[in-house]
Design a protein around this motif. Structure first.
Motif, PDB file in Angstrom:
ATOM      1  N   VAL A  77       0.855  -1.184   0.000  1.00  0.00           N
ATOM      2  CA  VAL A  77       0.000   0.000   0.000  1.00  0.00           C
ATOM      3  C   VAL A  77       0.889   1.231   0.000  1.00  0.00           C
ATOM      4  CG1 VAL A  77      -1.811   1.271   1.220  1.00  0.00           C
ATOM      5  CG2 VAL A  77      -1.763  -1.234   1.305  1.00  0.00           C
ATOM      6  N   ARG A  78       0.675   2.112  -0.926  1.00  0.00           N
ATOM      7  CA  ARG A  78       1.526   3.295  -1.035  1.00  0.00           C
ATOM      8  C   ARG A  78       1.323   4.227   0.162  1.00  0.00           C
ATOM      9  NH1 ARG A  78       1.483   7.886  -5.837  1.00  0.00           N
ATOM     10  NH2 ARG A  78       2.972   9.301  -4.839  1.00  0.00           N
ATOM     11  N   GLU A  79       2.426   4.741   0.660  1.00  0.00           N
ATOM     12  CA  GLU A  79       2.378   5.735   1.732  1.00  0.00           C
ATOM     13  C   GLU A  79       2.486   7.134   1.119  1.00  0.00           C
ATOM     14  OE1 GLU A  79       4.244   4.706   5.738  1.00  0.00           O
ATOM     15  OE2 GLU A  79       5.580   3.706   4.322  1.00  0.00           O
ATOM     16  N   PHE A  80       1.641   8.039   1.592  1.00  0.00           N
ATOM     17  CA  PHE A  80       1.675   9.419   1.096  1.00  0.00           C
ATOM     18  C   PHE A  80       2.199  10.344   2.181  1.00  0.00           C
ATOM     19  CE2 PHE A  80      -1.442   7.361  -1.597  1.00  0.00           C
ATOM     20  CZ  PHE A  80      -1.156   7.876  -2.859  1.00  0.00           C
ATOM     21  N   GLN A  81       3.098  11.231   1.788  1.00  0.00           N
ATOM     22  CA  GLN A  81       3.622  12.231   2.716  1.00  0.00           C
ATOM     23  C   GLN A  81       2.606  13.364   2.873  1.00  0.00           C
ATOM     24  OE1 GLN A  81       6.529  11.617   4.324  1.00  0.00           O
ATOM     25  NE2 GLN A  81       6.478   9.682   3.177  1.00  0.00           N
ATOM     26  N   LEU A  82       2.753  14.136   3.939  1.00  0.00           N
ATOM     27  CA  LEU A  82       1.861  15.263   4.163  1.00  0.00           C
ATOM     28  C   LEU A  82       1.887  16.228   2.981  1.00  0.00           C
ATOM     29  CD1 LEU A  82      -0.056  16.875   5.948  1.00  0.00           C
ATOM     30  CD2 LEU A  82       1.942  17.870   7.099  1.00  0.00           C
ATOM     31  N   SER A  83       3.059  16.404   2.389  1.00  0.00           N
ATOM     32  CA  SER A  83       3.169  17.320   1.240  1.00  0.00           C
ATOM     33  C   SER A  83       2.346  16.822   0.061  1.00  0.00           C
ATOM     34  CB  SER A  83       4.639  17.469   0.827  1.00  0.00           C
ATOM     35  OG  SER A  83       5.199  16.212   0.472  1.00  0.00           O
ATOM     36  N   ASP A  84       2.253  15.495  -0.123  1.00  0.00           N
ATOM     37  CA  ASP A  84       1.437  14.934  -1.202  1.00  0.00           C
ATOM     38  C   ASP A  84      -0.033  15.283  -0.986  1.00  0.00           C
ATOM     39  OD1 ASP A  84       3.641  13.602  -2.400  1.00  0.00           O
ATOM     40  OD2 ASP A  84       3.408  11.917  -1.013  1.00  0.00           O
ATOM     41  N   VAL A  85      -0.470  15.150   0.260  1.00  0.00           N
ATOM     42  CA  VAL A  85      -1.862  15.421   0.600  1.00  0.00           C
ATOM     43  C   VAL A  85      -2.192  16.892   0.373  1.00  0.00           C
ATOM     44  CG1 VAL A  85      -3.593  15.368   2.437  1.00  0.00           C
ATOM     45  CG2 VAL A  85      -1.882  13.543   2.287  1.00  0.00           C
ATOM     46  N   LEU A  86      -1.308  17.766   0.832  1.00  0.00           N
ATOM     47  CA  LEU A  86      -1.553  19.200   0.697  1.00  0.00           C
ATOM     48  C   LEU A  86      -1.561  19.627  -0.766  1.00  0.00           C
ATOM     49  CD1 LEU A  86       0.560  20.624   3.663  1.00  0.00           C
ATOM     50  CD2 LEU A  86      -1.807  19.829   3.625  1.00  0.00           C
ATOM     51  N   ASP A  87      -0.648  19.072  -1.557  1.00  0.00           N
ATOM     52  CA  ASP A  87      -0.625  19.395  -2.988  1.00  0.00           C
ATOM     53  C   ASP A  87      -1.904  18.936  -3.671  1.00  0.00           C
ATOM     54  OD1 ASP A  87       1.878  20.456  -2.670  1.00  0.00           O
ATOM     55  OD2 ASP A  87       2.955  18.789  -3.615  1.00  0.00           O
ATOM     56  N   ALA A  88      -2.368  17.751  -3.307  1.00  0.00           N
ATOM     57  CA  ALA A  88      -3.590  17.216  -3.911  1.00  0.00           C
ATOM     58  C   ALA A  88      -4.792  18.089  -3.563  1.00  0.00           C
ATOM     59  CB  ALA A  88      -3.826  15.779  -3.447  1.00  0.00           C
ATOM     60  N   PHE A  89      -4.817  18.606  -2.337  1.00  0.00           N
ATOM     61  CA  PHE A  89      -5.922  19.477  -1.945  1.00  0.00           C
ATOM     62  C   PHE A  89      -5.883  20.808  -2.687  1.00  0.00           C
ATOM     63  CE2 PHE A  89      -7.402  16.963   1.673  1.00  0.00           C
ATOM     64  CZ  PHE A  89      -8.755  17.228   1.580  1.00  0.00           C
ATOM     65  N   GLU A  90      -4.685  21.336  -2.900  1.00  0.00           N
ATOM     66  CA  GLU A  90      -4.558  22.577  -3.658  1.00  0.00           C
ATOM     67  C   GLU A  90      -5.120  22.372  -5.070  1.00  0.00           C
ATOM     68  OE1 GLU A  90      -3.691  25.552  -2.881  1.00  0.00           O
ATOM     69  OE2 GLU A  90      -2.597  25.412  -0.997  1.00  0.00           O
ATOM     70  N   MET A  91      -4.753  21.244  -5.679  1.00  0.00           N
ATOM     71  CA  MET A  91      -5.233  20.958  -7.028  1.00  0.00           C
ATOM     72  C   MET A  91      -6.740  20.723  -7.022  1.00  0.00           C
ATOM     73  SD  MET A  91      -4.440  20.791 -10.144  1.00  0.00           S
ATOM     74  CE  MET A  91      -2.641  20.769 -10.032  1.00  0.00           C
ATOM     75  N   ARG A  92      -7.231  20.047  -5.985  1.00  0.00           N
ATOM     76  CA  ARG A  92      -8.670  19.791  -5.916  1.00  0.00           C
ATOM     77  C   ARG A  92      -9.446  21.097  -5.743  1.00  0.00           C
ATOM     78  NH1 ARG A  92     -11.907  14.733  -3.620  1.00  0.00           N
ATOM     79  NH2 ARG A  92     -13.958  15.501  -4.177  1.00  0.00           N
ATOM     80  N   ALA A  93      -8.911  22.000  -4.951  1.00  0.00           N
ATOM     81  CA  ALA A  93      -9.588  23.285  -4.751  1.00  0.00           C
ATOM     82  C   ALA A  93      -9.714  24.030  -6.072  1.00  0.00           C
ATOM     83  CB  ALA A  93      -8.814  24.132  -3.739  1.00  0.00           C
ATOM     84  N   LEU A  94      -8.677  23.976  -6.898  1.00  0.00           N
ATOM     85  CA  LEU A  94      -8.729  24.628  -8.210  1.00  0.00           C
ATOM     86  C   LEU A  94      -9.776  23.961  -9.103  1.00  0.00           C
ATOM     87  CD1 LEU A  94      -4.889  25.098  -8.872  1.00  0.00           C
ATOM     88  CD2 LEU A  94      -6.553  26.904  -8.406  1.00  0.00           C
ATOM     89  N   ALA A  95      -9.776  22.624  -9.116  1.00  0.00           N
ATOM     90  CA  ALA A  95     -10.701  21.895  -9.979  1.00  0.00           C
ATOM     91  C   ALA A  95     -12.151  22.088  -9.549  1.00  0.00           C
ATOM     92  CB  ALA A  95     -10.357  20.402  -9.979  1.00  0.00           C
ATOM     93  N   GLU A  96     -12.401  22.011  -8.234  1.00  0.00           N
ATOM     94  CA  GLU A  96     -13.767  22.165  -7.733  1.00  0.00           C
ATOM     95  C   GLU A  96     -14.254  23.606  -7.947  1.00  0.00           C
ATOM     96  OE1 GLU A  96     -15.735  19.867  -6.364  1.00  0.00           O
ATOM     97  OE2 GLU A  96     -14.476  18.283  -5.532  1.00  0.00           O
ATOM     98  N   GLY A  97     -13.341  24.580  -7.761  1.00  0.00           N
ATOM     99  CA  GLY A  97     -13.712  25.969  -8.009  1.00  0.00           C
ATOM    100  C   GLY A  97     -14.042  26.198  -9.474  1.00  0.00           C
ATOM    101  N   PHE A  98     -13.261  25.590 -10.343  1.00  0.00           N
ATOM    102  CA  PHE A  98     -13.506  25.690 -11.782  1.00  0.00           C
ATOM    103  C   PHE A  98     -14.860  25.072 -12.129  1.00  0.00           C
ATOM    104  CE2 PHE A  98     -12.484  23.917 -16.167  1.00  0.00           C
ATOM    105  CZ  PHE A  98     -12.650  25.124 -16.823  1.00  0.00           C
ATOM    106  N   ALA A  99     -15.191  23.962 -11.473  1.00  0.00           N
ATOM    107  CA  ALA A  99     -16.463  23.272 -11.746  1.00  0.00           C
ATOM    108  C   ALA A  99     -17.663  24.165 -11.441  1.00  0.00           C
ATOM    109  CB  ALA A  99     -16.551  21.982 -10.920  1.00  0.00           C
TER     110      ALA A  99
END
Length: 232
Positions: A77-99
């Motif tokens: 099972v892949r382990e994700f660092q905190l930085s991975d999580v934060l980056d993914a949220f930044e990208m999600r915020a952009l995508a959801e805002g665009f939606a």
């Protein structure tokens, strides 16, 4: 020939896609611990299938970045660092805002309106739940339905693809948020209502700003939880 037990006879036979979906859900829901080796035999037994579809599913999930294959050791099972999580949220915020901006600019269909309103009704139901567990369950269902309806309303394949990519990091899925309080729940329900009102009023910038704040609020909550857990 061994006589099959009644439970085995009645157990449904899963197809390849269903096996992949089941294992993906195990991973996204945290049922398989990050960094742990995946026991293919046990997983196949739990799902009532042979190792062949399990291995095929794990290979596909490795391509999605949810699991890793290590030579001569198997799948982990892949382990994700905190930085991975934060980056993914930044990208999600952009995508959801665009939606929501697209939904407000283009207008939404009667079916999308119905889907959003059903999700909002379930969110309001969560506020009057008798137990915190039921409130969380209702809100989780409401939240997933709300965001899915917004993605559909945007009529953008790109939005769905970006959100799916972000969801390869399990901690970014809203149902996995660890912190919870009725005050937080009420605030998020209010944000959903405000986003919908901005879409209906055809105010794309307002809808986008509220949605981005909504997603980044969850990001901050997860950051706090992960920081506390790592410091425990």
């Amino acid at each position: 020939m061994r006589k099959k037990a009644k439970s085995e006879v009645n157990k449904p036979i899963l197809r390849g896609a269903e096996v992949s979906r089941a294992i993906r859900n195990y991973l996204l829901d945290g049922d398989l611990a990050p960094g742990s080796r995946i026991n293919e035999v046990q997983l196949a037994s739990n799902l009532g299938v042979s190792r062949t579809p399990v291995r095929a599913a794990l290979q596909a999930l490795a391509g999605e970045g949810l699991v890793e294959y290590k030579d001569n050791r198997g799948f982990f099972v892949r382990e994700f660092q905190l930085s991975d999580v934060l980056d993914a949220f930044e990208m999600r915020a952009l995508a959801e805002g665009f939606a929501v901006r697209l939904a407000a600019e283009r207008g939404i269909s009667p079916q999308s309106e119905l889907d959003v309103e059903k999700a909002l009704a379930l969110g309001r139901k969560a506020l009057s739940a008798e137990t915190s567990e039921q409130a969380r369950t209702d809100y989780s269902a409401s939240n997933e339905a709300f965001h899915r309806a917004i993605h559909d309303a945007s009529r953008s394949r790109l939005v769905k693809d970006v959100v799916a990519l972000c969801n390869s990091v399990p901690q970014t899925i809203f149902r996995n948020v660890m912190s919870f309080s009725m005050e937080t729940l009420a605030h998020r329900v209010e944000q959903h209502e405000a986003i919908y009102e901005a879409i209906i009023a055809r105010k794309p910038k307002e809808a986008e700003d509220i949605m981005r704040t909504h997603v980044l609020d969850v990001r901050r909550a997860i950051m706090r939880d992960m920081s506390r857990k790592s410091g425990a």
